[in-house]
Design a protein around this motif. Structure first.
Motif, PDB file in Angstrom:
ATOM      1  N   ALA A   1       0.837  -1.199   0.000  1.00 32.18           N
ATOM      2  CA  ALA A   1       0.000   0.000   0.000  1.00 32.18           C
ATOM      3  C   ALA A   1       0.871   1.249   0.000  1.00 32.18           C
ATOM      4  N   SER A   2       1.962   1.199   0.753  1.00 28.46           N
ATOM      5  CA  SER A   2       2.927   2.296   0.792  1.00 28.46           C
ATOM      6  C   SER A   2       4.249   1.716   1.258  1.00 28.46           C
ATOM      7  N   ALA A   3       5.335   2.423   1.002  1.00 26.10           N
ATOM      8  CA  ALA A   3       6.645   1.957   1.446  1.00 26.10           C
ATOM      9  C   ALA A   3       6.685   1.848   2.965  1.00 26.10           C
ATOM     10  N   GLU A   4       6.100   2.830   3.657  1.00 28.95           N
ATOM     11  CA  GLU A   4       6.119   2.829   5.111  1.00 28.95           C
ATOM     12  C   GLU A   4       5.370   1.627   5.680  1.00 28.95           C
ATOM     13  N   GLN A   5       4.165   1.384   5.188  1.00 24.43           N
ATOM     14  CA  GLN A   5       3.373   0.278   5.718  1.00 24.43           C
ATOM     15  C   GLN A   5       4.031  -1.066   5.414  1.00 24.43           C
ATOM     16  N   PHE A   6       4.626  -1.201   4.235  1.00 24.22           N
ATOM     17  CA  PHE A   6       5.321  -2.435   3.883  1.00 24.22           C
ATOM     18  C   PHE A   6       6.504  -2.664   4.829  1.00 24.22           C
ATOM     19  N   GLY A   7       7.251  -1.608   5.107  1.00 25.65           N
ATOM     20  CA  GLY A   7       8.374  -1.713   6.028  1.00 25.65           C
ATOM     21  C   GLY A   7       7.939  -2.074   7.430  1.00 25.65           C
ATOM     22  N   ILE A   8       6.809  -1.551   7.869  1.00 22.98           N
ATOM     23  CA  ILE A   8       6.283  -1.876   9.201  1.00 22.98           C
ATOM     24  C   ILE A   8       5.919  -3.353   9.280  1.00 22.98           C
ATOM     25  N   HIS A   9       5.264  -3.880   8.246  1.00 20.15           N
ATOM     26  CA  HIS A   9       4.937  -5.320   8.215  1.00 20.15           C
ATOM     27  C   HIS A   9       6.204  -6.159   8.348  1.00 20.15           C
ATOM     28  N   LEU A  10       7.238  -5.808   7.595  1.00 22.86           N
ATOM     29  CA  LEU A  10       8.472  -6.584   7.611  1.00 22.86           C
ATOM     30  C   LEU A  10       9.168  -6.499   8.972  1.00 22.86           C
ATOM     31  N   ALA A  11       9.302  -5.289   9.515  1.00 21.00           N
ATOM     32  CA  ALA A  11       9.996  -5.123  10.792  1.00 21.00           C
ATOM     33  C   ALA A  11       9.297  -5.899  11.899  1.00 21.00           C
ATOM     34  N   ARG A  12       7.975  -5.802  11.957  1.00 25.84           N
ATOM     35  CA  ARG A  12       7.221  -6.529  12.974  1.00 25.84           C
ATOM     36  C   ARG A  12       7.433  -8.035  12.836  1.00 25.84           C
TER      37      ARG A  12
ATOM     38  N   SER B 151       4.183   6.064  16.747  1.00 26.20           N
ATOM     39  CA  SER B 151       5.073   5.052  17.311  1.00 26.20           C
ATOM     40  C   SER B 151       4.337   3.818  17.810  1.00 26.20           C
ATOM     41  N   ASP B 152       3.028   3.860  17.902  1.00 21.82           N
ATOM     42  CA  ASP B 152       2.263   2.752  18.478  1.00 21.82           C
ATOM     43  C   ASP B 152       1.575   1.984  17.367  1.00 21.82           C
ATOM     44  N   ASP B 153       1.935   0.702  17.202  1.00 18.29           N
ATOM     45  CA  ASP B 153       1.341  -0.047  16.099  1.00 18.29           C
ATOM     46  C   ASP B 153      -0.146  -0.314  16.303  1.00 18.29           C
ATOM     47  N   GLU B 154      -0.654  -0.028  17.523  1.00 21.33           N
ATOM     48  CA  GLU B 154      -2.093  -0.145  17.742  1.00 21.33           C
ATOM     49  C   GLU B 154      -2.815   1.161  17.417  1.00 21.33           C
ATOM     50  N   GLY B 155      -2.048   2.240  17.275  1.00 15.84           N
ATOM     51  CA  GLY B 155      -2.658   3.530  16.979  1.00 15.84           C
ATOM     52  C   GLY B 155      -2.976   3.671  15.503  1.00 15.84           C
ATOM     53  N   GLU B 156      -3.722   4.715  15.179  1.00 15.09           N
ATOM     54  CA  GLU B 156      -4.093   4.951  13.778  1.00 15.09           C
ATOM     55  C   GLU B 156      -2.872   5.438  13.011  1.00 15.09           C
ATOM     56  N   MET B 157      -2.578   4.769  11.906  1.00 15.46           N
ATOM     57  CA  MET B 157      -1.443   5.164  11.089  1.00 15.46           C
ATOM     58  C   MET B 157      -1.792   6.383  10.248  1.00 15.46           C
ATOM     59  N   PRO B 158      -0.804   7.211   9.958  1.00 17.86           N
ATOM     60  CA  PRO B 158      -1.039   8.274   8.978  1.00 17.86           C
ATOM     61  C   PRO B 158      -1.332   7.671   7.606  1.00 17.86           C
ATOM     62  N   ASP B 159      -1.928   8.457   6.755  1.00 14.65           N
ATOM     63  CA  ASP B 159      -2.020   8.085   5.345  1.00 14.65           C
ATOM     64  C   ASP B 159      -0.646   8.389   4.755  1.00 14.65           C
ATOM     65  N   TRP B 160       0.192   7.365   4.649  1.00 13.82           N
ATOM     66  CA  TRP B 160       1.596   7.572   4.318  1.00 13.82           C
ATOM     67  C   TRP B 160       1.777   8.242   2.958  1.00 13.82           C
ATOM     68  N   ASP B 161       1.015   7.801   1.965  1.00  7.06           N
ATOM     69  CA  ASP B 161       1.166   8.381   0.626  1.00  7.06           C
ATOM     70  C   ASP B 161       0.715   9.834   0.603  1.00  7.06           C
ATOM     71  N   LEU B 162      -0.406  10.124   1.250  1.00  4.23           N
ATOM     72  CA  LEU B 162      -0.885  11.507   1.308  1.00  4.23           C
ATOM     73  C   LEU B 162       0.107  12.380   2.059  1.00  4.23           C
ATOM     74  N   SER B 163       0.648  11.862   3.155  1.00  2.00           N
ATOM     75  CA  SER B 163       1.628  12.627   3.928  1.00  2.00           C
ATOM     76  C   SER B 163       2.842  12.965   3.072  1.00  2.00           C
ATOM     77  N   TYR B 164       3.326  11.996   2.304  1.00  2.00           N
ATOM     78  CA  TYR B 164       4.479  12.259   1.437  1.00  2.00           C
ATOM     79  C   TYR B 164       4.143  13.324   0.398  1.00  2.00           C
ATOM     80  N   GLU B 165       3.008  13.182  -0.249  1.00  2.00           N
ATOM     81  CA  GLU B 165       2.623  14.135  -1.296  1.00  2.00           C
ATOM     82  C   GLU B 165       2.504  15.549  -0.738  1.00  2.00           C
ATOM     83  N   GLN B 166       1.883  15.673   0.453  1.00  2.00           N
ATOM     84  CA  GLN B 166       1.674  16.996   1.026  1.00  2.00           C
ATOM     85  C   GLN B 166       2.986  17.587   1.552  1.00  2.00           C
ATOM     86  N   THR B 167       3.827  16.753   2.154  1.00  2.00           N
ATOM     87  CA  THR B 167       5.116  17.234   2.648  1.00  2.00           C
ATOM     88  C   THR B 167       5.968  17.730   1.485  1.00  2.00           C
TER      89      THR B 167
END
Length: 323
Positions: A91-102, A214-230
Motif C-alpha cells: 500500500a505504501s513503502a512505510e506500511q510495507f516496512g512496518i509489516h516486515l519489521a514486525r 510510534s504505536d502499532d495499535e494507533g491509527e497510522m497516517p495516510d503515508w502516501d498523502l503525507s508524502y505528497e503533502q510534505t
C-alpha cells in the motif's frame, strides 16, 4: 577437534584473555528489488521498491565461534520481502516496512531489532490517446514512464516495543531564477566572491522527516498523502521564499512542513548549493544582464540543518547518507 577448528591448528590459546570486545553489529540483505503489479481490470498499478533489511540481537556467537544457531539466513530475508509483497501487498513503502519489521522481531526470538530501509521509484501512467480499443473495450491503462524527479525513501526501525518511522526523499533538483540574493557576509583577504543582489538559487534536496507515530495499535497516517503533502509544502516554501541565503530557504522549507503536517516532529535537510555563475561576455563586446550562466558542479557549498517541532527531540543523524 571442534567443528570450527582447522586441522593441525591449535587455537586454544587464542580466545582466553584476548583484549577484544565485539561491538554493535547487524546483518541482512541489501537492495532487494521488488516490483508489485496490482491488476484492477484493465487498470494496473505499480510499486517499485529497493528494500534493505538489517537485523540485530543475540548474534555474538556467530562472530565469536561461527555458530549459526541464531542466524536467520539473509536469503530468507530476501524471500520474505517477495512473499510479503504477495501476501500483504504494498500500500505504501512505510506500511510495507512496518509489516516486515514486525515480522522479523516477533517471529525470531534472537532478533531484537529490525531496520528496514526502502527506496521507492516512481512511475507515471502513460495516458491513452482516447482511441477505442479494437475490440470495443476501454483503452488499457497499463503503460508507465519512469519519473526522474526524485527518489522516495523510508526507514522503519522496531525493537519489539517502540517504533521509529523516518521518511524522505533525495535527488530533488529545484531552481529559482530570481528572488535570491547573497551579500553582507564576512570578508577577509582570501574573499573574492562578489556580492549578488539577483542570482540563481539551485539545490538538490535531500530531506528526511520523522513521524511522531510510534504505536502499532494507533491509527497510522495516510503515508502516501503525507508524502505528497510534505513534498508540496517543501516545494512551495522554496518557490515562495525571497531568499537572502540558502540557510534561510532551508529553514522556511522545514518550518512550513512542521507547521502544516501534525504527524511530523523533525525534518533534516542536506542542500548542496548548485552554483550558477554569470559568464563574462565582455571580451565579445556583449553585456550579460543576468541571462547567461555556467553551472559549476564542484566544489559546492553544502548547507545542512534540522528543523524541529517545539519540545521535540532531534533524532535524525547529521549524516543523511547513514539513513
Amino acid at each position: 577437534m571442534t567443528v570450527n577448528s582447522r586441522p593441525g591448528h591449535d587455537d586454544s590459546a587464542e580466545r582466553p584473555g584476548r583484549p577484544v570486545v565485539l561491538g554493535q553489529n547487524q546483518y541482512g540483505k541489501a537492495e532487494n528489488r521488488v516490483v508489485k503489479i496490482t491488476r484492477d481490470g484493465a487498470t494496473h498499478h505499480i510499486k517499485d521498491l529497493s528494500v534493505s533489511v538489517s537485523l540485530s540481537g543475540d548474534m555474538d556467537e556467530v562472530h565469536l565461534s561461527g555458530s549459526n544457531a541464531n542466524v536467520l539466513p539473509t536469503d530468507t530475508t530476501k524471500n520474505t520481502v517477495y512473499a510479503f509483497a504477495k501476501e500483504h501487498g504494498i500500500a505504501s513503502a512505510e506500511q510495507f516496512g512496518i509489516h516486515l519489521a514486525r515480522h522479523f522481531v516477533t517471529s525470531q526470538e534472537p532478533i531484537h531489532r529490525a531496520r528496514i530501509r526502502i527506496e521507492e521509484y516512481a512511475w507515471e501512467r502513460i495516458e491513452p490517446s482516447g482511441h477505442a480499443h479494437p475490440d470495443g473495450a476501454a483503452a488499457p491503462e497499463h503503460s508507465f514512464v519512469r519519473k526522474g524527479q526524485e527518489t522516495r525513501l523510508t526507514q522503519i526501525t522496531f525493537d519489539g516495543t517502540s517504533w521509529e518511522v523516518i521518511s524522505g526523499l533525495k535527488d530533488l533538483v529545484v531552481l529559482n531564477s530570481t528572488d535570491s540574493e547573497f551579500w553582507g557576509y564576512v570578508k577577509d583577504k582570501y574573499t573574492t566572491l562578489p556580492e549578488a543582489y539577483d542570482r540563481i538559487l539551485a539545490t538538490e534536496v535531500s530531506a528526511r522527516w520523522r513521524f511522531n507515530w510510534s504505536d502499532d495499535e494507533g491509527e497510522m497516517p495516510d503515508w502516501d498523502l503525507s508524502y505528497e503533502q510534505t513534498r508540496r509544502h517543501l516545494l512551495q516554501a522554496f518557490a515562495e521564499t525571497y531568499s537572502l541565503s540558502l540557510q534561510q530557504t532551508l529553514y522556511e522549507m522545514g518550518a512550513r512542513i512542521i507547521e502544516r503536517r501534525d504527524e511530523i516532529d523533525e525534518i533534516r535537510f542536506s542542500l548542496p548549493n548548485k552554483h550558477h555563475f554569470l559568464v563574462d561576455l565582455a571580451p565579445f563586446g556583449l553585456k550579460n544582464d543576468n541571462e547567461v550562466y555556467y553551472a559549476a558542479d564542484r566544489p559546492y557549498g553544502l548547507i545542512e540543518a534540522t528543523v524541529l517541532r517545539e519540545g521535540a527531540e532531534a533524532r535524525i543523524p547529521a549524516d543523511l547518507t547513514n539513513l
